[in-house]
Write a protein that holds these residues in place. Structure first.
Motif, PDB file in Angstrom:
ATOM      1  N   UNK A  68       0.856  -1.180   0.000  1.00 49.97           N
ATOM      2  CA  UNK A  68       0.000   0.000   0.000  1.00 49.97           C
ATOM      3  C   UNK A  68       0.889   1.226   0.000  1.00 49.97           C
ATOM      4  N   UNK A  69       0.384   2.303  -0.560  1.00 47.80           N
ATOM      5  CA  UNK A  69       1.121   3.556  -0.651  1.00 47.80           C
ATOM      6  C   UNK A  69       0.224   4.659  -0.079  1.00 47.80           C
ATOM      7  N   UNK A  70       0.179   4.771   1.259  1.00 46.25           N
ATOM      8  CA  UNK A  70      -0.724   5.756   1.876  1.00 46.25           C
ATOM      9  C   UNK A  70      -0.428   7.202   1.499  1.00 46.25           C
ATOM     10  N   UNK A 115      -8.341  15.530   4.545  1.00 48.95           N
ATOM     11  CA  UNK A 115      -7.564  16.756   4.753  1.00 48.95           C
ATOM     12  C   UNK A 115      -8.354  17.934   4.198  1.00 48.95           C
ATOM     13  N   UNK A 116      -8.265  19.067   4.851  1.00 56.70           N
ATOM     14  CA  UNK A 116      -8.922  20.282   4.380  1.00 56.70           C
ATOM     15  C   UNK A 116      -8.056  20.951   3.308  1.00 56.70           C
ATOM     16  N   UNK A 117      -8.659  21.565   2.294  1.00 59.68           N
ATOM     17  CA  UNK A 117      -7.877  22.214   1.234  1.00 59.68           C
ATOM     18  C   UNK A 117      -6.924  23.301   1.744  1.00 59.68           C
ATOM     19  N   UNK A 118      -7.275  23.961   2.840  1.00 57.09           N
ATOM     20  CA  UNK A 118      -6.419  25.028   3.375  1.00 57.09           C
ATOM     21  C   UNK A 118      -5.491  24.533   4.496  1.00 57.09           C
ATOM     22  N   UNK A 119      -5.316  23.235   4.583  1.00 54.20           N
ATOM     23  CA  UNK A 119      -4.508  22.601   5.616  1.00 54.20           C
ATOM     24  C   UNK A 119      -3.098  23.183   5.693  1.00 54.20           C
ATOM     25  N   UNK A 152       0.043  13.062  -3.077  1.00 54.29           N
ATOM     26  CA  UNK A 152      -1.181  12.398  -2.631  1.00 54.29           C
ATOM     27  C   UNK A 152      -2.088  13.335  -1.838  1.00 54.29           C
ATOM     28  N   UNK A 153      -1.688  14.583  -1.616  1.00 62.41           N
ATOM     29  CA  UNK A 153      -2.548  15.545  -0.922  1.00 62.41           C
ATOM     30  C   UNK A 153      -3.904  15.659  -1.631  1.00 62.41           C
ATOM     31  N   UNK A 154      -3.900  15.544  -2.932  1.00 60.89           N
ATOM     32  CA  UNK A 154      -5.143  15.663  -3.707  1.00 60.89           C
ATOM     33  C   UNK A 154      -6.121  14.535  -3.359  1.00 60.89           C
ATOM     34  N   UNK A 155      -5.602  13.329  -3.182  1.00 61.34           N
ATOM     35  CA  UNK A 155      -6.435  12.192  -2.775  1.00 61.34           C
ATOM     36  C   UNK A 155      -6.973  12.422  -1.363  1.00 61.34           C
ATOM     37  N   UNK A 156      -6.122  12.946  -0.483  1.00 59.90           N
ATOM     38  CA  UNK A 156      -6.541  13.211   0.897  1.00 59.90           C
ATOM     39  C   UNK A 156      -7.667  14.237   0.937  1.00 59.90           C
ATOM     40  N   UNK A 157      -7.575  15.260   0.122  1.00 60.63           N
ATOM     41  CA  UNK A 157      -8.627  16.285   0.072  1.00 60.63           C
ATOM     42  C   UNK A 157      -9.899  15.707  -0.541  1.00 60.63           C
ATOM     43  N   UNK A 163       4.480  15.778   6.633  1.00 59.36           N
ATOM     44  CA  UNK A 163       5.782  16.155   6.073  1.00 59.36           C
ATOM     45  C   UNK A 163       5.801  15.945   4.555  1.00 59.36           C
ATOM     46  N   UNK A 164       5.311  14.799   4.126  1.00 63.20           N
ATOM     47  CA  UNK A 164       5.258  14.488   2.694  1.00 63.20           C
ATOM     48  C   UNK A 164       4.442  15.545   1.957  1.00 63.20           C
ATOM     49  N   UNK A 165       3.263  15.833   2.454  1.00 64.19           N
ATOM     50  CA  UNK A 165       2.377  16.758   1.748  1.00 64.19           C
ATOM     51  C   UNK A 165       2.877  18.191   1.770  1.00 64.19           C
ATOM     52  N   UNK A 166       3.585  18.582   2.792  1.00 62.91           N
ATOM     53  CA  UNK A 166       4.075  19.959   2.886  1.00 62.91           C
ATOM     54  C   UNK A 166       5.417  20.158   2.158  1.00 62.91           C
ATOM     55  N   UNK A 167       6.069  19.090   1.771  1.00 62.66           N
ATOM     56  CA  UNK A 167       7.408  19.166   1.197  1.00 62.66           C
ATOM     57  C   UNK A 167       7.563  20.079  -0.016  1.00 62.66           C
ATOM     58  N   UNK A 168       6.624  20.115  -0.963  1.00 64.02           N
ATOM     59  CA  UNK A 168       6.793  21.040  -2.101  1.00 64.02           C
ATOM     60  C   UNK A 168       6.793  22.511  -1.669  1.00 64.02           C
ATOM     61  N   UNK A 169       6.050  22.836  -0.625  1.00 67.86           N
ATOM     62  CA  UNK A 169       6.048  24.198  -0.091  1.00 67.86           C
ATOM     63  C   UNK A 169       7.379  24.462   0.604  1.00 67.86           C
TER      64      UNK A 169
END
Length: 175
Positions: A49-51, A159-163, A149-154, A128-134
């Protein structure tokens, strides 16, 4: 070189950092479709799995959960790296050592892994993974980075879009 021992836990969940050999290259986003296929092919032959995942130009971070009874994350990483390497054009320079070992010189030989200990540790690494590009300055908002994968989470409501606005003031840093 230190005698580094990896911790192999059957069915474990791991955080990985996998880097290109030449960090100036942008191969992972330039050939993101090839990387996606390499991951899918590895998953077919060696399930996992790739969460969470984020692909940056020169490295990627992901969380991988292995099936019960199977501790071999190294084989899965090797399959992803080798499939990707075989599918992209040969444009890189290589060293005699890499040529002798049959390597193309695309990836760093090693990768970094961390065994996820509990739900809090998992959440911290997903964040950490989702914030890394920022963090690296590629985008101002996590949702602006397409290879995450932030898009899948939203989409799933996890996850909230403004997280990411909340993360700017946090102490989130695993480096």
């Amino acid at each position: 070189m230190p005698n580094y021992k990896r911790l192999y836990r059957p069915g474990g969940t791991y955080f990985f950092t996998i880097n290109l050999w030449d960090r100036r290259h942008t191969l992972l986003v330039d050939h993101n479709d090839v990387l996606r296929t390499a991951i899918a092919t590895a998953r077919e032959k060696h399930p996992f799995d790739l969460p969470a995942i984020v692909v940056l130009p020169d490295h990627l971070h992901c969380i991988m959960t292995l099936p019960p009874g199977d501790p071999d994350f190294s084989r899965r990483i090797q399959k992803i790296k080798s499939r990707f390497s075989r599918q992209i054009p040969k444009e890189e320079t290589t060293t005699p050592s890499r040529i002798q070992k049959g390597e193309r010189g695309i990836w760093q030989r090693r990768f970094w892994e961390h065994l996820i200990r509990d739900e809090e540790d998992l959440e911290q690494h997903v964040n950490y993974i989702h914030y890394n590009p920022v963090k690296h300055g590629y985008v101002k908002h996590t949702t602006d980075w397409p290879h995450s994968s932030i898009h899948r989470y939203i989409d799933q409501g996890w996850q909230q879009p403004d997280w990411d606005a909340l993360m700017k003031n946090s102490t989130l840093d695993l480096d």
